[in-house]
Design an enzyme around this catalytic site. Sequence first.
Site, PDB file in Angstrom:
ATOM      1  N   ASP A   1     -21.024 -10.661 -82.568  1.00 50.74           N
ATOM      2  CA  ASP A   1     -19.727 -11.074 -82.037  1.00 50.74           C
ATOM      3  C   ASP A   1     -18.619 -10.606 -82.975  1.00 50.74           C
ATOM      4  OD1 ASP A   1     -21.177 -12.244 -80.112  1.00 50.74           O
ATOM      5  OD2 ASP A   1     -20.683 -14.326 -80.637  1.00 50.74           O
TER       6      ASP A   1
ATOM      7  N   ALA B   1     -18.534  -7.975 -84.961  1.00 50.88           N
ATOM      8  CA  ALA B   1     -18.289  -6.542 -84.839  1.00 50.88           C
ATOM      9  C   ALA B   1     -17.512  -6.262 -83.553  1.00 50.88           C
ATOM     10  CB  ALA B   1     -19.616  -5.790 -84.823  1.00 50.88           C
ATOM     11  N   TYR B   2     -17.877  -6.959 -82.481  1.00 47.29           N
ATOM     12  CA  TYR B   2     -17.202  -6.783 -81.196  1.00 47.29           C
ATOM     13  C   TYR B   2     -15.721  -7.163 -81.327  1.00 47.29           C
ATOM     14  CZ  TYR B   2     -15.997  -7.331 -76.301  1.00 47.29           C
ATOM     15  OH  TYR B   2     -15.373  -7.226 -75.090  1.00 47.29           O
TER      16      TYR B   2
ATOM     17  N   SER C   1     -20.211 -17.214 -42.937  1.00 48.38           N
ATOM     18  CA  SER C   1     -21.168 -17.932 -43.779  1.00 48.38           C
ATOM     19  C   SER C   1     -22.574 -17.761 -43.233  1.00 48.38           C
ATOM     20  CB  SER C   1     -20.783 -19.395 -43.888  1.00 48.38           C
ATOM     21  OG  SER C   1     -20.675 -19.913 -42.600  1.00 48.38           O
ATOM     22  N   LEU C   2     -23.538 -18.323 -43.927  1.00 47.54           N
ATOM     23  CA  LEU C   2     -24.940 -18.182 -43.531  1.00 47.54           C
ATOM     24  C   LEU C   2     -25.417 -19.454 -42.857  1.00 47.54           C
ATOM     25  CD1 LEU C   2     -26.239 -16.690 -46.889  1.00 47.54           C
ATOM     26  CD2 LEU C   2     -26.185 -15.485 -44.708  1.00 47.54           C
TER      27      LEU C   2
ATOM     28  N   GLU D   1     -33.074 -13.183 -52.067  1.00 50.75           N
ATOM     29  CA  GLU D   1     -31.992 -13.201 -53.067  1.00 50.75           C
ATOM     30  C   GLU D   1     -31.729 -14.639 -53.465  1.00 50.75           C
ATOM     31  OE1 GLU D   1     -28.512 -11.227 -51.470  1.00 50.75           O
ATOM     32  OE2 GLU D   1     -29.774  -9.796 -50.405  1.00 50.75           O
TER      33      GLU D   1
ATOM     34  N   LYS E   1     -29.272 -17.849 -53.866  1.00 51.02           N
ATOM     35  CA  LYS E   1     -28.026 -18.308 -53.261  1.00 51.02           C
ATOM     36  C   LYS E   1     -27.195 -18.934 -54.379  1.00 51.02           C
ATOM     37  CE  LYS E   1     -25.950 -20.554 -49.332  1.00 51.02           C
ATOM     38  NZ  LYS E   1     -24.920 -21.319 -50.028  1.00 51.02           N
TER      39      LYS E   1
ATOM     40  N   ASP F   1     -24.378 -20.593 -56.438  1.00 51.12           N
ATOM     41  CA  ASP F   1     -23.547 -21.711 -56.004  1.00 51.12           C
ATOM     42  C   ASP F   1     -22.183 -21.642 -56.689  1.00 51.12           C
ATOM     43  OD1 ASP F   1     -22.915 -23.951 -54.654  1.00 51.12           O
ATOM     44  OD2 ASP F   1     -24.164 -25.318 -55.812  1.00 51.12           O
TER      45      ASP F   1
ATOM     46  N   ARG G   1     -12.492 -16.206 -49.977  1.00 53.15           N
ATOM     47  CA  ARG G   1     -12.841 -16.171 -48.570  1.00 53.15           C
ATOM     48  C   ARG G   1     -11.749 -16.788 -47.693  1.00 53.15           C
ATOM     49  NH1 ARG G   1     -18.343 -18.981 -46.529  1.00 53.15           N
ATOM     50  NH2 ARG G   1     -17.418 -20.027 -44.771  1.00 53.15           N
TER      51      ARG G   1
ATOM     52  N   GLU H   1     -20.496 -13.614 -55.494  1.00 50.70           N
ATOM     53  CA  GLU H   1     -20.156 -14.996 -55.816  1.00 50.70           C
ATOM     54  C   GLU H   1     -19.658 -15.102 -57.256  1.00 50.70           C
ATOM     55  OE1 GLU H   1     -20.737 -16.879 -53.151  1.00 50.70           O
ATOM     56  OE2 GLU H   1     -20.906 -18.961 -53.825  1.00 50.70           O
TER      57      GLU H   1
ATOM     58  N   TYR I   1     -21.723 -12.329 -59.435  1.00 47.34           N
ATOM     59  CA  TYR I   1     -22.998 -11.758 -58.987  1.00 47.34           C
ATOM     60  C   TYR I   1     -22.798 -11.185 -57.595  1.00 47.34           C
ATOM     61  CZ  TYR I   1     -24.877 -13.663 -63.152  1.00 47.34           C
ATOM     62  OH  TYR I   1     -25.104 -13.893 -64.481  1.00 47.34           O
TER      63      TYR I   1
ATOM     64  N   LYS J   1     -32.693 -11.864 -46.148  1.00 43.65           N
ATOM     65  CA  LYS J   1     -31.982 -10.971 -45.226  1.00 43.65           C
ATOM     66  C   LYS J   1     -32.962  -9.934 -44.729  1.00 43.65           C
ATOM     67  CE  LYS J   1     -27.795 -11.508 -47.953  1.00 43.65           C
ATOM     68  NZ  LYS J   1     -27.020 -10.967 -49.077  1.00 43.65           N
TER      69      LYS J   1
ATOM     70  N   LYS K   1     -32.464 -23.745 -48.260  1.00 40.57           N
ATOM     71  CA  LYS K   1     -31.889 -24.597 -49.308  1.00 40.57           C
ATOM     72  C   LYS K   1     -32.949 -25.413 -50.060  1.00 40.57           C
ATOM     73  CE  LYS K   1     -27.735 -25.282 -49.220  1.00 40.57           C
ATOM     74  NZ  LYS K   1     -26.618 -25.549 -48.331  1.00 40.57           N
TER      75      LYS K   1
ATOM     76  N   CYS L   1     -24.546 -53.630 -81.572  1.00 37.38           N
ATOM     77  CA  CYS L   1     -25.738 -53.000 -80.997  1.00 37.38           C
ATOM     78  C   CYS L   1     -26.483 -54.016 -80.135  1.00 37.38           C
ATOM     79  CB  CYS L   1     -26.639 -52.505 -82.123  1.00 37.38           C
ATOM     80  SG  CYS L   1     -28.274 -52.021 -81.545  1.00 37.38           S
TER      81      CYS L   1
ATOM     82  N   CYS M   1     -30.054 -54.664 -82.150  1.00 37.35           N
ATOM     83  CA  CYS M   1     -30.184 -55.309 -83.468  1.00 37.35           C
ATOM     84  C   CYS M   1     -28.910 -56.026 -83.903  1.00 37.35           C
ATOM     85  CB  CYS M   1     -30.594 -54.282 -84.515  1.00 37.35           C
ATOM     86  SG  CYS M   1     -29.272 -53.128 -84.939  1.00 37.35           S
TER      87      CYS M   1
ATOM     88  N   CYS N   1     -25.242 -46.970 -83.914  1.00 36.49           N
ATOM     89  CA  CYS N   1     -25.765 -48.185 -84.522  1.00 36.49           C
ATOM     90  C   CYS N   1     -26.270 -47.790 -85.902  1.00 36.49           C
ATOM     91  CB  CYS N   1     -26.900 -48.747 -83.676  1.00 36.49           C
ATOM     92  SG  CYS N   1     -27.892 -49.935 -84.597  1.00 36.49           S
TER      93      CYS N   1
ATOM     94  N   CYS O   1     -33.474 -51.138 -86.606  1.00 29.43           N
ATOM     95  CA  CYS O   1     -33.060 -51.456 -85.232  1.00 29.43           C
ATOM     96  C   CYS O   1     -34.251 -51.194 -84.292  1.00 29.43           C
ATOM     97  CB  CYS O   1     -31.874 -50.575 -84.843  1.00 29.43           C
ATOM     98  SG  CYS O   1     -31.485 -50.636 -83.085  1.00 29.43           S
TER      99      CYS O   1
END
Length: 669
Positions: A35, A37-38, A84-85, A117, A119, A121, A140, A174, A224, A293, A317, A411, A414, A429, A435
């Site tokens: 990280d 170096a980036y 939609s599906l 594939e 799905k 979310d 959409r 998505e 994705y 599909k 689902k 607590c 105890c 605690c 305890c």
Amino acid sequence: MSALLPVEQRIHQLRTAVTAYADQYHTHDAPQITDGAYDLLFRELQDLEAQHPGLVTLDSPTQRVGGAILEGFEPAPHDRPMLSLKDAMDNTDAMAFVTGAAAGLGVDTEALELTGELKYDGLALAASYVGGVLVRAATRGDGITGENVTSQARTIRNLPLRLPMPIDLEVRGEVVMRKNDFELVNKQLLSRGEKPLANTRNGAAGSMRQLDPKITASRRLSFYAYGASELNGETPFNATTQWDLIQALLNLGFSIAPETAVVRGWDGVQSFFERVGEGRAALPYDIDGVVFKVNTLQGQQDLGWTNRTPRFAIAYKYPAEEAISTVRDIVVQIGRTGAATPVAKIDPVRVGGVMVSSASLHNADQVHAKGVKFGSTVIVRRAGDVVPEICGVVPSAADETLRCFVMPLHCPSCDSRLERQPGMVGSYCPGGLKCPAQKLAKLCHFASKLGMNIDGLGDKSITALIEAELISMPSDLFSLQAPDVASLPGFARVSAAKLTKSIAAAMRPELARFIYSLGIEGVGEATSKALAKQFGAWSRFRVATYDELIQTPDVGPDTTANIQRFFADECLGLEADSLAAITSPQDSLKTTGSNLSGKVFVLTGTFPTLSREQAKALVEDAGGKVSGSVSSKTSFVVAGDSAGSKLEAAQNLGIPVWNESMLLAALAS
Ligand code: IVH
């Protein structure tokens, strides 16, 4: 040397390098450089662009940090509607789809080829490229007209800003918030006293709809892809199947879930659904199902569309990981580290495939930040084996009248006065092993699968052993005698013998397992492994200083402080020593390569991306030394273009010669 390059050339060089490294990191999950170096390269590019604003281009990776604040979202009409599906909620629905599609195409069910594939979310997005450059991104919306979220989409780190070829293309997919990014973002929101995101879907959708793209950038979103068409409506790349299309998208630099596959017939559908379902909890993002599909695009066209959904695809689902319930009570549980966790007792509800009646609220701050009260209607989440949690409240007009939760002062186990350590979230605690609740939780953790993995020692048997005063801390387990155990409720002669045998089998644990079993706060499975690797032997870990501990990869100041506090506690420190003396944890082999400590480098020639100074700083940050001349003490020579006498000297002395990428790979390992 790179400093002598004309500015345009250096900017181009940096853009190419930063884009490639970011792509390896975000799209292929395969970081090539650290990280640090980036950041160096990225900042140099940012600085150069700030000095030469005329050289900034839309596809520069610096544009991902978010531009100007918008006043509102412009409407973005879709050339083709975004529909939609149809959902399949069980195997009857799914089977009906497969047989129906096969019949429609006049093929045998078992011969029907489909893509399987994930799905994802999140939030659907249509990204348009003209001449290979991202020019528009739209949500959409109502399917006919979406919202123009181009500035927001540019901040999605794995969404290509420029494709490797100058094509006109619309890619659909998505936007998701990966689970680890969700945790990180929520931590930041909570630390600022802001309301946390309820789940990754709201996280993705809410973050894309921020008028200030800088906020979107801070939300670490991912994209994705699952479909594409040329802007003129044609199928891109002469693809004849959905699989070809997905492969083409992959080649263009889009992220696609590696689980994506071609399956055949009902058996293929069912086994894909089951296989992905088993791995669902371990996926880096949330999915709510899988999508099948018809694979051939001709077949898709033949089956066509109803007015709302395609006939050639189905969303199969999984049981929801979230459900709605009502909070009946909020109690406080004391865990193994003494952390006092408010737990909601809720009306039993089915979530993630099991009945859940209590769910964690983590700490008092979260109870208030989420607005959970006695009687609140809440969203309960249970993903995989993770403890169910309350992730948010479904607002209602009655909320105002509900009673608030107040963290008790003492607590519940105890009666010690609960403490809040400065800089730490939540109450603790201080009772330690005195305890009863902590004692039980510590013993359970010690014996657990990831800990010492003592078969047959769950919370019921541990409670029985504690009540009979046979054990009080983990080390007592090793002096248990089978006849004493046999007389306890829930035990018999055989089970008692079995238990003492499995305790004996826990001797000589791997070091990582042993460290984990101690139950130090913040030291989970991964951290235990990292510590075992870093120190190699218990004796070294036990006496490690703050400076030594913090050098362990992924161990920060909080965990380091927790480890030191653990050993400084007389009772816990002594117990850890006894356990180590009894069980003799195995030394773990120390593997080299995680840093460059003790290595002497000579840098020579011009490197493709790093300047000499940058390379030197990186080597030194990783504990290495940089020397100006080659000698028998030199470990490695890193040679770039036009390397001269030093390279020759290295070759004469038989010293390994690296190029820049080998250095970067060593720094990243
Ligand atoms: S194909 C005609 N494939 O699920 C619809 N959609 O109800 C074409 N989604 O909002 C969509 N993963 O955003 C497709 N692999 C996938 C998907 C996927 C998630 C979303 C999509 C849409 C919803 C469908």
